[in-house]
Enzyme design. Sequence first.
Site, PDB file in Angstrom:
ATOM      1  N   GLY A  58       0.836  -1.194   0.000  1.00 42.04           N
ATOM      2  CA  GLY A  58       0.000   0.000   0.000  1.00 42.04           C
ATOM      3  C   GLY A  58       0.873   1.247   0.000  1.00 42.04           C
ATOM      4  CG  HIS A  59       4.512   1.290   0.528  1.00 32.98           C
ATOM      5  ND1 HIS A  59       5.621   0.954  -0.205  1.00 32.98           N
ATOM      6  CD2 HIS A  59       4.373   0.308   1.443  1.00 32.98           C
ATOM      7  CE1 HIS A  59       6.136  -0.163   0.266  1.00 32.98           C
ATOM      8  NE2 HIS A  59       5.393  -0.590   1.264  1.00 32.98           N
TER       9      HIS A  59
END
Length: 145
Positions: A58-59
Amino acid sequence: MLEEQKCRILGKCKIVNFPKITDFRGNLSFIEEKHQIPFEIKRVYYLYDVPSGATRGGHAHKELQQLVIALSGSFDVVLDDGYDRRKFFLNRPHYGLYIPPRVWRELENFSSNSVALSLVSQVYDEADYVRDYDEFKRMIENGWK
Ligand code: TYD
């Protein structure tokens, strides 16, 4: 931005096969920096005991390059360069997924007892992370300035 520039980053994400030495005593694979992977390994980390249904990642990273291997079990890696999205299924320890910088990643659908090994090109530096997807899109629009 030109169409071909848009596609270029996700096109650099690829599955890398490692040598596999089969033996009746068990198989052996190895990874040498600059041979099987195009960067110097500065850090190794691994995810394990991931509960069913959990998502990791998630990055994106500004500079860091990464190679992800399913050392045990299986999981999906969803990659997104801001224009295209592609899902890779990892389930064997003799290949890995190379992720260049500036790619949003999510790891999901972990099987029980899976271990996700990451070999990366930098020591841990929170300043290299982009953890907000809208900011990631803005960075792309601004040419990562
Ligand atoms: P995080 O980046 O959220 O994990 P992932 O993206 O792989 O799901 O990291 C979780 C926590 O662990 C966060 O507080 C930062 C810390 N961390 C380190 O201290 N060193 C490391 O090498 C990594 C990958 C994370």
